[in-house]
Design a protein around this motif. Structure first.
Motif, PDB file in Angstrom:
ATOM      1  N   LYS A 161      40.482  47.776  72.384  1.00  0.00           N
ATOM      2  CA  LYS A 161      41.617  48.198  71.453  1.00  0.00           C
ATOM      3  C   LYS A 161      41.277  49.289  70.484  1.00  0.00           C
ATOM      4  CE  LYS A 161      45.416  46.171  68.880  1.00  0.00           C
ATOM      5  NZ  LYS A 161      46.052  45.148  68.467  1.00  0.00           N
ATOM      6  N   VAL A 162      41.940  50.273  70.492  1.00  0.00           N
ATOM      7  CA  VAL A 162      41.844  51.295  69.646  1.00  0.00           C
ATOM      8  C   VAL A 162      42.726  51.221  68.355  1.00  0.00           C
ATOM      9  CG1 VAL A 162      41.980  53.767  68.851  1.00  0.00           C
ATOM     10  CG2 VAL A 162      41.403  53.069  71.194  1.00  0.00           C
ATOM     11  N   LEU A 163      42.169  51.065  67.058  1.00  0.00           N
ATOM     12  CA  LEU A 163      42.638  50.472  65.938  1.00  0.00           C
ATOM     13  C   LEU A 163      43.484  51.625  65.125  1.00  0.00           C
ATOM     14  CD1 LEU A 163      40.031  48.064  64.918  1.00  0.00           C
ATOM     15  CD2 LEU A 163      41.898  47.599  66.232  1.00  0.00           C
ATOM     16  N   ASN A 164      43.157  52.835  65.165  1.00  0.00           N
ATOM     17  CA  ASN A 164      43.581  53.711  64.295  1.00  0.00           C
ATOM     18  C   ASN A 164      44.428  54.918  65.121  1.00  0.00           C
ATOM     19  OD1 ASN A 164      41.467  54.831  65.546  1.00  0.00           O
ATOM     20  ND2 ASN A 164      40.999  56.393  64.185  1.00  0.00           N
ATOM     21  N   LYS A 165      45.401  54.570  66.205  1.00  0.00           N
ATOM     22  CA  LYS A 165      46.232  55.438  67.089  1.00  0.00           C
ATOM     23  C   LYS A 165      47.520  55.471  65.976  1.00  0.00           C
ATOM     24  CE  LYS A 165      46.970  54.834  71.186  1.00  0.00           C
ATOM     25  NZ  LYS A 165      47.142  54.190  72.546  1.00  0.00           N
ATOM     26  N   ARG A 166      47.803  56.910  65.518  1.00  0.00           N
ATOM     27  CA  ARG A 166      48.469  57.005  64.451  1.00  0.00           C
ATOM     28  C   ARG A 166      49.362  58.340  64.450  1.00  0.00           C
ATOM     29  NH1 ARG A 166      43.748  57.559  62.608  1.00  0.00           N
ATOM     30  NH2 ARG A 166      43.272  59.341  61.231  1.00  0.00           N
ATOM     31  N   VAL A 167      50.595  58.458  63.995  1.00  0.00           N
ATOM     32  CA  VAL A 167      51.288  59.847  63.873  1.00  0.00           C
ATOM     33  C   VAL A 167      51.820  60.074  62.607  1.00  0.00           C
ATOM     34  CG1 VAL A 167      52.130  59.399  66.596  1.00  0.00           C
ATOM     35  CG2 VAL A 167      53.295  58.765  64.543  1.00  0.00           C
ATOM     36  N   ILE A 168      51.857  61.315  62.229  1.00  0.00           N
ATOM     37  CA  ILE A 168      52.408  61.602  60.998  1.00  0.00           C
ATOM     38  C   ILE A 168      53.630  62.179  61.065  1.00  0.00           C
ATOM     39  CG2 ILE A 168      52.097  63.439  58.833  1.00  0.00           C
ATOM     40  CD1 ILE A 168      48.959  63.312  59.663  1.00  0.00           C
ATOM     41  N   VAL A 169      54.606  61.495  60.140  1.00  0.00           N
ATOM     42  CA  VAL A 169      56.266  61.978  60.241  1.00  0.00           C
ATOM     43  C   VAL A 169      56.456  62.607  58.824  1.00  0.00           C
ATOM     44  CG1 VAL A 169      58.103  61.014  60.667  1.00  0.00           C
ATOM     45  CG2 VAL A 169      56.416  60.200  61.774  1.00  0.00           C
ATOM     46  N   PHE A 170      57.201  63.630  59.015  1.00  0.00           N
ATOM     47  CA  PHE A 170      57.646  64.405  57.801  1.00  0.00           C
ATOM     48  C   PHE A 170      59.094  64.362  58.028  1.00  0.00           C
ATOM     49  CE2 PHE A 170      53.642  66.565  58.645  1.00  0.00           C
ATOM     50  CZ  PHE A 170      53.128  66.632  57.651  1.00  0.00           C
ATOM     51  N   PRO A 171      59.934  63.219  57.378  1.00  0.00           N
ATOM     52  CA  PRO A 171      61.074  62.997  57.554  1.00  0.00           C
ATOM     53  C   PRO A 171      62.393  63.661  57.240  1.00  0.00           C
ATOM     54  CG  PRO A 171      60.406  61.635  55.850  1.00  0.00           C
ATOM     55  CD  PRO A 171      59.273  62.538  56.238  1.00  0.00           C
ATOM     56  N   GLY A 172      62.102  65.042  56.442  1.00  0.00           N
ATOM     57  CA  GLY A 172      62.763  65.874  56.208  1.00  0.00           C
ATOM     58  C   GLY A 172      63.188  66.071  54.559  1.00  0.00           C
ATOM     59  N   ASN A 173      62.550  65.206  53.699  1.00  0.00           N
ATOM     60  CA  ASN A 173      62.328  65.316  52.285  1.00  0.00           C
ATOM     61  C   ASN A 173      60.903  65.691  51.737  1.00  0.00           C
ATOM     62  OD1 ASN A 173      65.136  65.001  51.713  1.00  0.00           O
ATOM     63  ND2 ASN A 173      65.037  63.040  50.996  1.00  0.00           N
ATOM     64  N   GLY A 174      60.964  66.653  51.054  1.00  0.00           N
ATOM     65  CA  GLY A 174      59.498  67.021  50.469  1.00  0.00           C
ATOM     66  C   GLY A 174      58.700  65.896  49.854  1.00  0.00           C
ATOM     67  N   GLY A 175      57.500  65.535  49.964  1.00  0.00           N
ATOM     68  CA  GLY A 175      56.812  64.449  49.281  1.00  0.00           C
ATOM     69  C   GLY A 175      57.067  63.066  49.717  1.00  0.00           C
ATOM     70  N   GLU A 176      57.488  63.095  51.278  1.00  0.00           N
ATOM     71  CA  GLU A 176      57.830  61.769  51.752  1.00  0.00           C
ATOM     72  C   GLU A 176      57.372  61.755  53.187  1.00  0.00           C
ATOM     73  OE1 GLU A 176      62.079  60.810  52.100  1.00  0.00           O
ATOM     74  OE2 GLU A 176      62.212  60.970  49.963  1.00  0.00           O
ATOM     75  N   ALA A 177      56.209  62.302  53.308  1.00  0.00           N
ATOM     76  CA  ALA A 177      55.473  62.081  54.647  1.00  0.00           C
ATOM     77  C   ALA A 177      54.769  60.836  54.954  1.00  0.00           C
ATOM     78  CB  ALA A 177      54.278  63.290  54.828  1.00  0.00           C
ATOM     79  N   LYS A 178      54.791  60.379  56.058  1.00  0.00           N
ATOM     80  CA  LYS A 178      54.398  58.961  56.522  1.00  0.00           C
ATOM     81  C   LYS A 178      53.516  58.923  57.575  1.00  0.00           C
ATOM     82  CE  LYS A 178      58.561  56.853  54.532  1.00  0.00           C
ATOM     83  NZ  LYS A 178      59.747  56.333  54.740  1.00  0.00           N
ATOM     84  N   VAL A 179      52.510  58.125  57.307  1.00  0.00           N
ATOM     85  CA  VAL A 179      51.529  57.820  58.512  1.00  0.00           C
ATOM     86  C   VAL A 179      52.047  56.569  59.487  1.00  0.00           C
ATOM     87  CG1 VAL A 179      49.130  57.491  59.567  1.00  0.00           C
ATOM     88  CG2 VAL A 179      49.726  58.843  57.290  1.00  0.00           C
ATOM     89  N   VAL A 180      52.440  56.860  60.439  1.00  0.00           N
ATOM     90  CA  VAL A 180      52.885  55.271  61.045  1.00  0.00           C
ATOM     91  C   VAL A 180      52.040  54.992  62.233  1.00  0.00           C
ATOM     92  CG1 VAL A 180      54.654  54.581  62.870  1.00  0.00           C
ATOM     93  CG2 VAL A 180      55.308  56.345  60.729  1.00  0.00           C
TER      94      VAL A 180
END
Length: 247
Positions: free
Chosen positions: A128-147
């Motif tokens: 099982k790979v434990l760090n499969k993730r994506v980076i999301v920039f939802p449309g507002n500056g300073g609110e990027a999230k790692v999912v």
């Protein structure tokens, strides 16, 4: 009239800083943005890479205890995780260094079963790979999230939901997915602003994708934010000059 001219110059000078945080703008006549033939499912299985963290479980006798529940314990636990080093190898108990970078999860399991077969009878391995993730920039500056992608075949709609949805400034009609393909990133542009966008909500997101939702430009607010401090300085300066000129 002269004051209005100075104000115009100030606005022109500061306008270059407005919306300067916008990323991934389309280049005219660019052929790197794909709007048709967007892959809905992965074209190939995920391949393990450098710095990936993973865990594995090892069972003897082809894992018969999983089916028969014989009460035996697995030979490794989920609490232990391992990292693929820059040389593409991971150091594992008993078998030592094993090259895993570039392998699919299935190929990684087959590789570990092969090496553990020298020390255990008919080993069965689950990775099982434990760090499969994506980076999301939802449309507002300073609110990027790692999912983190906990489940396989996580869809675009699920990732957007986990990221909190499209931000208030986000443009649903301009969603870019930047995907690593060999030595570059392909850009898929999706429009979710209309019901036709439902066709893309079930697109399977892959590990290491970037999802960028373009924000709406803030022209008026940006101008006011940039100009207001300068207007205050100029107004104060003119007041001081007027006072001293009357002395």
């Amino acid at each position: 009239m002269k004051h209005l001219f100075y104000l115009f110059l100030i606005i022109a000078f500061t306008s270059c800083n407005i919306n300067s945080n916008l990323m991934f703008k389309n280049i005219d006549n660019s052929d790197i943005v794909v709007k048709d033939s967007i892959p809905m499912t992965p074209e190939e299985s995920y391949r393990m890479s450098v710095n990936d963290r993973f865990s594995f479980e090892l069972y003897p006798q082809d894992g018969e205890q999983i089916v028969e529940n014989t009460g035996q314990t697995q030979l490794s636990t989920k609490s232990l995780d391992y990292t693929i080093r820059p040389d593409g190898k991971a150091e594992l108990p008993v078998i030592g260094d094993v090259h895993l970078a570039g392998l699919t999860i299935e190929a990684c399991e087959d590789t570990l079963e092969y090496y553990f077969s020298f020390t255990h009878q008919n080993p069965f391995v689950q990775v099982k790979v434990l760090n499969k993730r994506v980076i999301v920039f939802p449309g507002n500056g300073g609110e990027a999230k790692v999912v983190n992608l906990i489940n396989e075949n996580t869809t675009l709609m699920e990732v957007l939901a986990m990221a909190g949805g499209i931000a208030e400034r986000g443009k649903a009609k301009s969603i870019k997915i930047l995907r690593a393909v060999e030595d570059h990133r392909e850009v898929y542009e999706i429009d979710l602003s209309t019901i036709d966008g439902l066709a893309y909500t079930d697109m399977v997101i892959q590990a290491n994708d970037y999802i960028y939702i373009a924000p709406t430009k803030e022209i008026t607010r940006g101008v006011l934010r940039e100009v207001t401090p300068l207007i205050g300085i100029i107004t104060s300066s003119l007041a001081i000059i007027t006072i001293f000129s009357k002395l």
